[in-house]
Write an enzyme that holds these catalytic residues in place. Structure first.
Site, PDB file in Angstrom:
ATOM      1  N   ARG A   1     -94.072  36.592  64.414  1.00  0.00           N
ATOM      2  CA  ARG A   1     -92.863  36.816  63.614  1.00  0.00           C
ATOM      3  C   ARG A   1     -92.332  38.219  63.880  1.00  0.00           C
ATOM      4  O   ARG A   1     -93.106  39.134  64.143  1.00  0.00           O
ATOM      5  CB  ARG A   1     -93.268  36.630  62.161  1.00  0.00           C
ATOM      6  CG  ARG A   1     -92.254  36.978  61.139  1.00  0.00           C
ATOM      7  CD  ARG A   1     -92.645  36.354  59.815  1.00  0.00           C
ATOM      8  NE  ARG A   1     -93.370  37.280  58.963  1.00  0.00           N
ATOM      9  CZ  ARG A   1     -93.811  36.965  57.751  1.00  0.00           C
ATOM     10  NH1 ARG A   1     -93.643  35.750  57.253  1.00  0.00           N
ATOM     11  NH2 ARG A   1     -94.437  37.846  57.029  1.00  0.00           N
TER      12      ARG A   1
ATOM     13  N   ASP B   1     -94.094  40.080  46.095  1.00  0.00           N
ATOM     14  CA  ASP B   1     -94.676  40.328  47.427  1.00  0.00           C
ATOM     15  C   ASP B   1     -93.918  39.565  48.503  1.00  0.00           C
ATOM     16  O   ASP B   1     -94.152  39.786  49.692  1.00  0.00           O
ATOM     17  CB  ASP B   1     -96.161  39.957  47.460  1.00  0.00           C
ATOM     18  CG  ASP B   1     -96.425  38.562  46.923  1.00  0.00           C
ATOM     19  OD1 ASP B   1     -96.020  38.280  45.787  1.00  0.00           O
ATOM     20  OD2 ASP B   1     -97.014  37.744  47.647  1.00  0.00           O
TER      21      ASP B   1
HETATM   22  P1  AMP Z   1     -97.774  33.743  49.848  1.00  0.00           P
HETATM   23  O1  AMP Z   1     -97.375  33.497  48.441  1.00  0.00           O
HETATM   24  O2  AMP Z   1     -97.951  32.525  50.695  1.00  0.00           O
HETATM   25  O3  AMP Z   1     -96.851  34.712  50.493  1.00  0.00           O
HETATM   26  O4  AMP Z   1     -99.243  34.391  49.849  1.00  0.00           O
HETATM   27  C1  AMP Z   1     -99.738  35.143  48.788  1.00  0.00           C
HETATM   28  C2  AMP Z   1    -101.010  35.868  49.196  1.00  0.00           C
HETATM   29  O5  AMP Z   1    -102.041  34.941  49.566  1.00  0.00           O
HETATM   30  C3  AMP Z   1    -100.862  36.811  50.351  1.00  0.00           C
HETATM   31  O6  AMP Z   1    -101.661  37.937  50.058  1.00  0.00           O
HETATM   32  C4  AMP Z   1    -101.410  36.029  51.513  1.00  0.00           C
HETATM   33  O7  AMP Z   1    -101.884  36.851  52.545  1.00  0.00           O
HETATM   34  C5  AMP Z   1    -102.528  35.241  50.861  1.00  0.00           C
HETATM   35  N1  AMP Z   1    -102.853  33.992  51.559  1.00  0.00           N
HETATM   36  C6  AMP Z   1    -102.117  32.849  51.606  1.00  0.00           C
HETATM   37  N2  AMP Z   1    -102.727  31.895  52.333  1.00  0.00           N
HETATM   38  C7  AMP Z   1    -103.898  32.426  52.782  1.00  0.00           C
HETATM   39  C8  AMP Z   1    -104.996  31.944  53.580  1.00  0.00           C
HETATM   40  N3  AMP Z   1    -105.014  30.708  54.083  1.00  0.00           N
HETATM   41  N4  AMP Z   1    -106.014  32.798  53.826  1.00  0.00           N
HETATM   42  C9  AMP Z   1    -106.008  34.037  53.333  1.00  0.00           C
HETATM   43  N5  AMP Z   1    -105.031  34.552  52.574  1.00  0.00           N
HETATM   44  C10 AMP Z   1    -103.984  33.772  52.295  1.00  0.00           C
HETATM   45 MG    MG Z   2     -96.208  36.199  51.086  1.00  0.00          MG
END
Ligand code: AMP
Ligand code: MG
Length: 487
Positions: free
Chosen positions: A178, A254
């Site tokens: 990305r 975030d």
């Molecule tokens: P998101 O809401 O998808 O942007 O993710 C929220 C948080 O969860 C972020 O800190 C991501 O890095 C973490 N996260 C989401 N999916 C995973 C995964 N499969 N393994 C590790 N961290 C994850």
């Molecule tokens: Mg995120």
């Protein structure tokens, strides 16, 4: 790690150097069997990268973080965030890495970032991985957004890893490469503020000013100017989302950038019927991030940014709050102005039409759309045809023909500009049923449908024969669409 023989690729590590407290040096996991699924050749060229070199085995290894470009020092970025309203003090890149910053031929710094590259110290319970479907989904939707003229992170490539990923079922894994003007988030500021380290917060703000809003450095109050610039960028961005019918789905702090680019395409989708209550995400049970709530949520998120910035705004906290509240107040005005201007453009209204005429005209149309659950994108495009004299297609979308005709007569009397309408009302958006079918086929190894979809949505305003299937609303049987966050 070895140096890749892709002579043009050299990355900077400015974020990691200037903000070491927010950057954990980390390496991508080994990829058992990397296979390039899709490469964004125009974007590669824009970045000064040779698409042919990226297609070589070494190029593909670069795209999954296995071969380091010169100067690269990959890091997982730390950030906090309000998720569905509750504060998480430590989120960070759980499955992503910032490889470094690339200077494109025009001199702009662009982050090169990987998603799905393995567990990092921020992974908590997560596996650090991503599946082919969701990464291709981010690729398709972000590139569609870009083509629609909406600020967004870009997608350079998706590489299948050959590693299975366990979700509800076992799925093929993938890494998304990305590109963004930066990955600074509202949550980055929340994290820095929560450390209590005033110097770190100031360095983060200075970094943001230099990368995104250099004019703020010249302002009487640079940090207030930074905040106001973010308020303006987000007001403009969310107005664009609303005008095109985009539902982000997970507007946690975030997932909101400082640059004003759309980021983190998870359970996002585009409206079919016009309905402010539309929610696609299976985890958004309260509808916090419903289509119609997005402007309010953006404002709420900006209030969290303001709180984080308070120590920089004024030594006296009450005075700092006053300043922040004053600047946040601009959001509503700027959002409303951007949205109204966008709606006037969608209806092709000549500049001379007063707000007293335009505002009720827009409201009445949206009222009709809502009452009859008319397909939002189709209606505006058909109105362009109506402005050209082909009244049938738009009229046929409505059951209450007389109500529509009364509205259309008022509108036509203003002399709408059909050509101008066609430049802002897309024919092709990534429609949920089409995206779903393309991702399912791609997960099973057939990339044909994905290529067709990308071709349609990356030139969204140009109607082309043979692509009718990409313009049509979802078939009756498709039902209420749900997107899942188990990405
Ligand atoms: P998101 O809401 O998808 O942007 O993710 C929220 C948080 O969860 C972020 O800190 C991501 O890095 C973490 N996260 C989401 N999916 C995973 C995964 N499969 N393994 C590790 N961290 C994850
Ligand atoms: Mg995120």
């Amino acid at each position: 790690m070895s140096v890749v023989p892709l002579p043009a690729v050299r990355l900077g590590n400015r974020f990691a150097r200037e903000l070491a407290e927010l950057a954990i040096p980390w390496q991508a996991e080994e990829t058992p069997d990397p296979r390039l699924l899709v490469l964004n050749e125009p974007l590669a060229s824009e970045l000064g990268l040779d698409p042919a070199a990226l297609r070589t085995p070494d190029g593909v290894r670069l795209l999954v973080g296995e071969l380091a470009p010169r100067g690269a020092g990959p890091v997982a970025q730390a950030y906090a965030g309000h998720q569905f309203g509750s504060y998480s003090p430590r989120l960070g890149d759980g499955r992503a890495l910032l490889l470094g910053e690339l200077q494109d031929p025009s001199g702009r710094l662009r982050d090169l970032h990987l998603k799905g590259s393995g567990r990092t110290p921020f992974a908590r319970g997560g596996d650090g991985l991503a599946a082919v479907g969701p990464m291709l989904r981010e690729y398709v939707v972000s590139e569609a957004m870009h083509a629609l003229g909406i600020p967004t992170t870009r997608s350079l490539a998706v590489v299948a890893t050959g590693r299975p990923v366990r979700r509800e079922t076992v799925l093929p894994g993938a890494v998304l490469a990305r590109v963004a003007s930066s990955h600074l988030r509202v949550g980055s500021f929340e994290y820095a503020a929560a450390t209590g380290d005033a110097d770190l917060l100031r360095r983060l703000a200075d970094h943001a000013v230099q990368r995104h809003y250099p004019a703020a450095a010249e302002a009487g109050q640079p940090y207030l100017a930074l905040f106001e610039a973010v308020v303006s960028a987000q007001a403009a961005l969310v107005a664009k989302w609303m005008l095109v019918g985009f539902v982000h789905g997970v507007m946690n702090t975030d997932n909101m950038t400082i640059s004003g680019e759309t980021i983190d395409y998870g359970p996002c989708a585009f409206l079919d019927a016009f309905d402010l209550a539309t929610v696609f995400s299976s985890i958004d049970v309260g509808g916090r991030y419903a289509y119609g709530n997005q402007p309010l949520v953006a404002e709420w998120n900006l209030a969290r940014l303001a709180e984080a910035l308070l120590p920089l705004l004024h030594p006296d906290q009450d005075r700092a709050v006053e300043l922040a509240v004053g600047s946040l107040g601009r959001f509503r005005e700027e959002y409303a102005a951007a949205w109204s201007a966008g709606m006037r453009a969608k209806l092709g209204l000549p500049t001379g039409v007063s707000a007293a005429v335009a505002t009720p005209l827009v409201d009445d149309l949206l009222g009709l759309l809502r009452a009859e659950r008319v397909d939002y994108t189709t209606c505006f495009r058909h109105l362009g045809a109506a402005a050209r004299g082909d009244a049938g297609p738009a009229r046929d979308l409505f059951r209450d023909r007389p109500a529509y005709e009364r509205w259309a007569t008022r509108w036509a009397a203003l002399g709408p500009d059909a050509q101008a309408m066609d430049r802002v009302n897309p024919v092709y958006i990534p429609r949920n049923h089409v995206v779903e079918a393309a991702l399912t086929a791609a997960t099973d190894g057939d990339l044909g449908a994905l290529a067709g979809l990308l071709d349609a949505v990356t030139a969204p305003f140009t109607e082309r024969p043979g692509l009718e299937g990409y313009a049509a609303a979802a078939p009756e049987g498709f039902g209420a669409y749900r997107t899942f966050c188990g990405t």
